[in-house]
Write a protein that holds these residues in place. Structure first.
Motif, short mmCIF file in Angstrom:
data_model
loop_
_atom_site.label_atom_id
_atom_site.label_comp_id
_atom_site.label_asym_id
_atom_site.label_seq_id
_atom_site.Cartn_x
_atom_site.Cartn_y
_atom_site.Cartn_z
N ARG A 72 0.82 -1.22 0.00
CA ARG A 72 0.00 0.00 0.00
C ARG A 72 0.85 1.27 0.00
N TRP A 87 2.42 1.69 -3.41
CA TRP A 87 1.40 2.08 -4.39
C TRP A 87 1.07 3.57 -4.30
N VAL A 106 2.25 4.77 -7.91
CA VAL A 106 1.13 4.74 -8.85
C VAL A 106 0.17 5.90 -8.64
N THR A 123 -7.83 4.87 -8.25
CA THR A 123 -6.43 4.44 -8.15
C THR A 123 -6.08 4.05 -6.72
N VAL A 137 -5.48 -0.58 -4.65
CA VAL A 137 -4.43 -1.18 -3.84
C VAL A 137 -4.99 -2.17 -2.82
N SER A 181 -3.08 -5.69 -2.34
CA SER A 181 -2.31 -5.94 -1.11
C SER A 181 -2.85 -7.12 -0.32
#
Length: 457
Positions: free
Chosen positions: A399, A402, A406, A415, A419, A423
């Motif tokens: 996480r 990310w 990202v 978005t 995660v 995850s």
């Protein structure tokens, strides 16, 4: 001692359900009463107050999870001692747990009062929300001693199969919480300070109810005030089991603070929507988590009694029952998501964003049920570090990576939500692989010998 439930003899499936159901209802009601805080301020004080209450959830989780993890250590030790017939260890663990709850809660109160402004500032809270968020957090933290006491007392009752007494205490205090919410907010014109004060007072009532019950019970978990002190040998074992679980929860909450900060950066509407959806999704989570806790307690008692094959049967039944129950709850919430989200806020945009979160989270629960069950299984043997390490790397590591990579490239709410299944999927696979490799039911039960179960009467 007379155990409320014989976990080491007879059928398992019906007993697991009888244990898990009150536990799930306790979690659901606890969240329902927490959601009442959010609903009251959302309807009568505006979405800024709603965002202030909801935005504090990760911070509160970060502070309390360490001591909730230590209470898990109490649960495991008492459950194992019941299977072994070790009344002396039960007594030591019960009294140590009560003292640790009060001392730990007092420490959290002191630290929280000093660091509340800085912690809230870390969340990137909008300027119009910040003063209310700090005010809510400070009042909430003032009640940490009684909040921690309830959690430890509940763990004590659950270790011997009694999940109903903590439920009764919660129902009484929860109804009081709702009444006080309306009393302070509508009667005195308060906002977040009103719901925070109501939460503290209601937790005082629930912890007092359980304390009286522990003093009056005839079971081995009885509390005698003159015996309240910390026993070093028991505390060491509690920390060995509980600290990894607590640290896992703290790091997990830290990762959620980073996620909450990312959510906050998208504006007040997204904050309010995410908070509302969270207060719905956790209903399904508590059902799933109740079977994980059932697995820990059932395995703990059967481990103490030296019944390895029965421990493996517990795991299989808990996973199956968890999957079915969680899927049913998730489906119902998704089906009525628009109406349920509207309870918190009627803004169409808030509802739409909330539905996005629910869809992603419930997909992630396809992996989470396995992670909860397997973690509970390992902890029943006192193996706490392994599931904690898997969760820290798989959940928290993924996480954080990310959000800092990202999400920075594509800063949108979907978005962030992607995660969660990623995850939890990584973590479930890791814990499954470790469980198959370690085989704790053979490794540890062979060391325990043949425990002597406590007989009724």
């Amino acid at each position: 001692m007379e155990s409320r439930m014989d976990m080491i003899n007879g059928s398992l499936g019906d007993k697991i359900i009888k244990y898990a159901l009150p536990l799930a209802v306790t979690g659901v009601l606890q969240q329902l009463f927490n959601a009442a805080d959010l609903a009251v301020v959302g309807q009568f004080s505006g979405k800024e107050a709603m965002a202030a209450v909801g935005g504090n959830a990760p911070v509160i989780g970060l502070l309390v999870n360490l001591f909730v993890g230590i209470s898990l250590g109490s649960n495991v030790i008492i459950a194992r001692s019941i299977g072994q017939g070790d009344k002396e260890t039960i007594t030591k663990t019960v009294h140590t747990s009560v003292v640790m709850a009060l001392l730990g809660g007092a420490l959290l109160t002191i630290l929280g009062e000093f660091f509340a402004p800085g912690v809230v500032n870390m969340l990137d809270v909008p300027g119009e929300v910040y003063p209310m968020a700090v005010k809510y957090l400070r009042i909430y933290l003032a009640g940490m001693p009684v909040i921690m006491l309830y959690n430890f007392e509940a763990a004590i009752f659950r270790s011997c199969g009694d999940t109903r007494t903590p439920l009764v205490a919660l129902v009484v205090s929860g109804v009081l919480n709702v009444i006080l919410n309306l009393f302070f907010v509508l009667g005195f014109g308060m906002d977040v300070d009103g719901v925070a004060t109501a939460t503290v007072l209601s937790n005082l009532v629930s912890s007092a109810i359980l304390f009286v019950a522990l003093v009056k019970t005839k079971q081995a978990i009885r509390v005698e005030p003159k015996k309240l002190r910390v026993h070093g040998d028991v505390l060491g074992e509690m920390l060995k089991i509980g600290v990894p679980a607590g640290v896992q929860g703290m790091i997990f909450s830290f990762a959620n603070i980073i996620i909450q900060s990312a959510v906050n950066s998208l504006g007040t509407t997204v904050m309010a929507a995410s908070s509302a959806a969270y207060n719905l999704e956790v209903f399904a989570y508590y059902i799933m988590n109740s079977f994980g806790q059932a697995c820990t307690t059932f395995v703990g008692q059967n481990y103490g009694a030296g019944k390895g094959e029965r421990c493996r049967r517990v795991l299989k039944l808990c996973l199956l029952q968890s999957l079915i129950s969680t899927a049913a709850a998730s489906g119902l919430i998704l089906l009525f998501s628009r109406q349920l989200l509207g309870i918190f806020n009627t803004d169409p945009e808030v509802i739409a964003v909330g539905q996005i979160r629910l869809a992603y989270i419930f997909f992630a629960y396809l992996f989470s049920f396995a992670q909860e069950g397997l973690s509970g299984y390992l902890r029943g043997f006192g193996v706490s570090f392994i599931p904690a390490a898997c969760a820290v790397v798989g959940i928290c590591g993924v996480r954080l990576a990310w959000i800092f990579t990202v999400f920075r490239q594509s800063p949108s709410f979907p978005t962030i939500m992607q995660v969660y299944p990623l995850s939890l999927g990584v973590t479930a696979v890791a814990i499954l692989a470790v469980t198959l490799f370690v085989k704790p039911s053979r490794r540890y039960i062979s060391q325990s010998g043949n425990g002597a179960a406590m007989q009724n009467g």
